[in-house]
Motif scaffolding. Sequence first.
Motif, PDB file in Angstrom:
ATOM      1  N   GLU A   1      12.616   8.192   3.229  1.00  0.00           N
ATOM      2  CA  GLU A   1      12.547   8.125   1.769  1.00  0.00           C
ATOM      3  C   GLU A   1      12.205   9.487   1.175  1.00  0.00           C
ATOM      4  OE1 GLU A   1      10.153   5.716  -1.748  1.00  0.00           O
ATOM      5  OE2 GLU A   1      10.087   4.960   0.296  1.00  0.00           O
ATOM      6  N   TRP A   2      11.275  10.205   1.819  1.00  0.00           N
ATOM      7  CA  TRP A   2      10.936  11.559   1.346  1.00  0.00           C
ATOM      8  C   TRP A   2      12.155  12.476   1.439  1.00  0.00           C
ATOM      9  CZ3 TRP A   2       7.522  12.739  -1.895  1.00  0.00           C
ATOM     10  CH2 TRP A   2       6.271  12.141  -1.910  1.00  0.00           C
TER      11      TRP A   2
ATOM     12  N   GLY B   1       2.321   4.237   4.394  1.00  0.00           N
ATOM     13  CA  GLY B   1       2.611   5.284   3.423  1.00  0.00           C
ATOM     14  C   GLY B   1       4.092   5.294   3.076  1.00  0.00           C
ATOM     15  N   VAL B   2       4.581   6.451   2.628  1.00  0.00           N
ATOM     16  CA  VAL B   2       5.991   6.588   2.254  1.00  0.00           C
ATOM     17  C   VAL B   2       6.768   7.032   3.496  1.00  0.00           C
ATOM     18  CG1 VAL B   2       7.623   7.766   0.736  1.00  0.00           C
ATOM     19  CG2 VAL B   2       5.338   7.197  -0.102  1.00  0.00           C
TER      20      VAL B   2
ATOM     21  N   VAL C   1       5.240   9.161  -6.501  1.00  0.00           N
ATOM     22  CA  VAL C   1       5.629   8.529  -5.231  1.00  0.00           C
ATOM     23  C   VAL C   1       4.560   8.799  -4.176  1.00  0.00           C
ATOM     24  CG1 VAL C   1       7.303   8.581  -3.334  1.00  0.00           C
ATOM     25  CG2 VAL C   1       8.102   8.555  -5.698  1.00  0.00           C
TER      26      VAL C   1
ATOM     27  N   VAL D   1       0.382  -1.588   4.111  1.00  0.00           N
ATOM     28  CA  VAL D   1       0.519  -0.453   3.188  1.00  0.00           C
ATOM     29  C   VAL D   1      -0.424   0.670   3.594  1.00  0.00           C
ATOM     30  CG1 VAL D   1       0.070   0.282   0.812  1.00  0.00           C
ATOM     31  CG2 VAL D   1       1.351  -1.799   1.237  1.00  0.00           C
TER      32      VAL D   1
ATOM     33  N   GLY E   1       2.261   5.937  -2.578  1.00  0.00           N
ATOM     34  CA  GLY E   1       2.472   5.769  -1.143  1.00  0.00           C
ATOM     35  C   GLY E   1       1.171   5.689  -0.374  1.00  0.00           C
TER      36      GLY E   1
END
Length: 165
Positions: A85-86, A80-81, A129, A76, A133
């Motif tokens: 997905e972004w 990150g994100v 988010v 993790v 993230g």
Amino acid sequence: KKLETLLIDYLDEVVNVEWDLMEKNQISKKARQDMMGLISEGMRIEPQTENQKALFPILAGELISAWEARRDRTRVTNQGVPAAEWAILLLGSVITITFTFFFTIESSAIYLLMSGMVALLISMSLYLVLMFGAPFSGDMRVSNSGLALIRDRIAEMHQADGGPG
């Protein structure tokens, strides 16, 4: 006693060094080596008594669980994100806000209020988010107090049993 010492060393490194590094998307190589040493030492144990033979599989399972928890935590830290997905979240936000332009309401004040609330809701969701993230940095960062408490309790037991500080 040696496992306790290795565990305390690992937790010291994670609490005092690695947690700060994770805020910068880095991990401690020493913490990784300490965990590997802990697992290696645990697997070298040769159970002698029936109690030890019964407890050894539990110890082995807990060491593996600790390794998996570390792997999940450090994964993790570095990921990150994902960009995909972004992209989906931002595209969905634009589409949702664009839909508000097709609503017809007689009062322009109510229309602006409704559109503003939709935009605010989407903005807050995207902010969450972003915060989730990067769990080891920012306003909502994960605290290391749980690991510090475990380390302190193990160190207390270790000292009470006559182990080194």
